[in-house]
Design a protein around this motif. Structure first.
Motif, mmCIF file in Angstrom:
data_model
loop_
_atom_site.group_PDB
_atom_site.id
_atom_site.type_symbol
_atom_site.label_atom_id
_atom_site.label_comp_id
_atom_site.label_asym_id
_atom_site.label_seq_id
_atom_site.Cartn_x
_atom_site.Cartn_y
_atom_site.Cartn_z
ATOM 1 N N GLN A 1 0.798 8.109 2.158
ATOM 2 C CA GLN A 1 0.156 9.232 2.852
ATOM 3 C C GLN A 1 -0.546 8.807 4.131
ATOM 4 O O GLN A 1 -0.616 9.570 5.087
ATOM 5 N N THR A 2 -1.089 7.589 4.148
ATOM 6 C CA THR A 2 -1.757 7.094 5.356
ATOM 7 C C THR A 2 -0.779 7.084 6.522
ATOM 8 O O THR A 2 -1.101 7.523 7.638
ATOM 9 N N GLN A 3 0.436 6.588 6.258
ATOM 10 C CA GLN A 3 1.441 6.540 7.318
ATOM 11 C C GLN A 3 1.933 7.934 7.696
ATOM 12 O O GLN A 3 2.191 8.206 8.864
ATOM 13 N N GLU B 1 0.826 -1.211 0.000
ATOM 14 C CA GLU B 1 0.000 0.000 0.000
ATOM 15 C C GLU B 1 0.863 1.266 0.000
ATOM 16 O O GLU B 1 0.430 2.318 -0.459
ATOM 17 N N ASN B 2 2.086 1.158 0.533
ATOM 18 C CA ASN B 2 3.011 2.297 0.485
ATOM 19 C C ASN B 2 3.346 2.681 -0.951
ATOM 20 O O ASN B 2 3.672 3.834 -1.245
ATOM 21 N N SER C 1 -3.342 10.675 -4.933
ATOM 22 C CA SER C 1 -2.756 10.325 -3.631
ATOM 23 C C SER C 1 -1.595 9.348 -3.757
ATOM 24 O O SER C 1 -1.462 8.646 -4.754
ATOM 25 N N THR D 1 3.149 -0.358 11.040
ATOM 26 C CA THR D 1 2.940 0.911 11.739
ATOM 27 C C THR D 1 4.076 1.203 12.709
ATOM 28 O O THR D 1 4.280 2.351 13.082
#
Length: 419
Positions: A253-255, A241-242, A249, A358
């Motif tokens: 960005q989530t991280q 997903e990275n 996007s 995470t």
């Protein structure tokens, strides 16, 4: 035994991954040291298996979290850490699964070879072989070992794959080039083969720069190319997903958003300072998160950091969830000792979703905290932030970074629960 222990303690870890002589001055010395009684040694690893092959994962995780893995066994331990094998399986079951996976990989490789004969040849594509509209590019043949596409490519998936092969080739040439291992073109070609085949099988993600940095250690650590592929494939389950990018996007960005939340909670003054510098989106941390600190640590120290994080995030359900994703798995609180200490915190707090990778966010937070005073005092713009953080390359201690990350995680959970 005492003499052997002393020899191991003084062993030069750099010797496992020799550096080319002309690069010695530019490559940071590794800080990782095998520590008797703490680092997972081959003897301890072999002793963790029962007679028929069941692995005492709790014992293994405890040892890795204390002192990492000895370089001589990293590859085979990583296969378990990344969920490639079920610790509760037997030697015979794993041999069957390994053979099946090898057959599957080489079948895929043959499929790719029919489209591009350089796959598996010990050579690799270094120059674009087709145009955007699928036309063969004859001028590319000299750089591609006299091989060229003969017919117009009309299949969209094949064309998408062929267009990216030269980018993979250019990145392969730059990957860990200071290591003696990559003086051999055949070793570079093995890295290219694995990345090319992974890209063919995953058109939704494709190839993104940085995947080469994740894959390279697997090529070096695992002798059979198929085993290296499957180890990389499991690592990418956590990281893919990275690398997912759309027109609006970036996957990472989530991280970055989580990092922002963490710093805002544990160090509001630093967060506000970064906000004032227009750095509140934490874009300066993209590289650290994308390639898991490969540029901030020496080669061996980066591997040490990875296995520490993977051990702390270990979930005993990973193997079954990867093999049969449609069924899903439930985390059993009674088996807490089989989880990594970071993952355990989430189970205990009642959060049962997966938290792959995470911990890396908290490692970045620990890095920022070590530079807190300099950032507050000296950073007058984002260029200063980048420069201050750039100075950490080769000067970080992986074990301390993980230890501080866990402390920040505790502090974050404590403060977040009060809000």
């Amino acid at each position: 035994m005492i003499g052997w222990g002393f020899m191991w303690k003084s062993e030069d870890m750099q010797g496992f991954f020799p550096v080319r002589s002309e690069c010695q001055a530019d490559v940071p010395r590794t800080r990782f040291k095998s520590r008797v009684g703490k680092t997972l040694s081959r003897r301890r690893w072999q002793a963790a298996f029962t007679k028929d092959g069941h692995l005492d994962m709790e014992r293994v995780l405890r040892r890795i979290q204390r002192g990492g893995i000895h370089p001589s066994i990293k590859g085979e331990v990583w296969e378990f850490l990344l969920g490639g094998y079920d610790p509760d399986s037997t030697f015979d079951e794993r041999t069957k699964l390994r053979n099946h996976r090898r057959e599957q990989y080489y079948a895929w490789k043959e499929e790719c070879q029919k489209m591009v004969p350089l796959v598996g040849s010990g050579k690799f594509v270094k120059m674009t072989i087709v145009s955007e509209d699928g036309q063969p590019l004859e001028e590319s043949s000299a750089d591609n070992q006299e091989w060229l596409v003969k017919d117009t490519v009309t299949d969209k998936r094949v064309l998408q794959w062929m267009l990216v092969l030269s980018q993979i080739g250019l990145d392969v040439i730059r990957t860990d080039r200071y290591l003696c291992f990559y003086e051999s073109e055949s070793n570079q070609a093995r890295l290219w083969d694995v990345l090319a085949i992974y890209t063919w099988l995953n058109p939704d993600i494709g190839y993104v720069q940085g995947m080469n940095d994740i894959c390279s250690p697997m090529i070096i650590l695992l002798e059979d190319e198929a085993d290296a592929f499957w180890c990389f494939e499991r690592a990418m389950r956590r990281l893919r997903e990275n690398f997912r990018t759309t027109a609006t996007s970036m996957g990472v960005q989530t991280q970055l958003g989580m990092l922002s939340q963490v710093i805002k909670t544990v160090d509001p003054r630093l967060h506000q300072h970064l906000e004032d510098l227009d750095g509140g989106e934490y874009l300066f941390a993209i590289r650290m998160l994308m390639v898991l600190f490969r540029r901030e640590f020496s080669f061996l120290d980066a591997l040490y950091l990875w296995e520490m994080m993977w051990a702390m995030e270990y979930n005993p359900n990973n193997f079954s969830s990867y093999e049969k994703p449609e069924n899903g798995t439930k985390q059993d609180p009674r088996l807490l000792k089989q989880y990594g200490k970071f993952e355990r915190k989430y189970i205990q707090s009642g959060q049962n979703e997966q938290h792959h990778n995470t911990l890396a966010v908290f490692v970045v937070a620990s890095v920022l905290e070590t530079k807190n005073k300099r950032l507050l005092k000296e950073a007058k713009g984002l260029d200063d932030v980048v420069q201050i953080l750039g100075g950490i390359a080769g000067n970080l201690d992986a074990r301390k970074a993980c230890k501080e990350a866990l402390k920040i995680h505790e502090k974050f959970l404590r403060k977040a629960n009060k809000q």
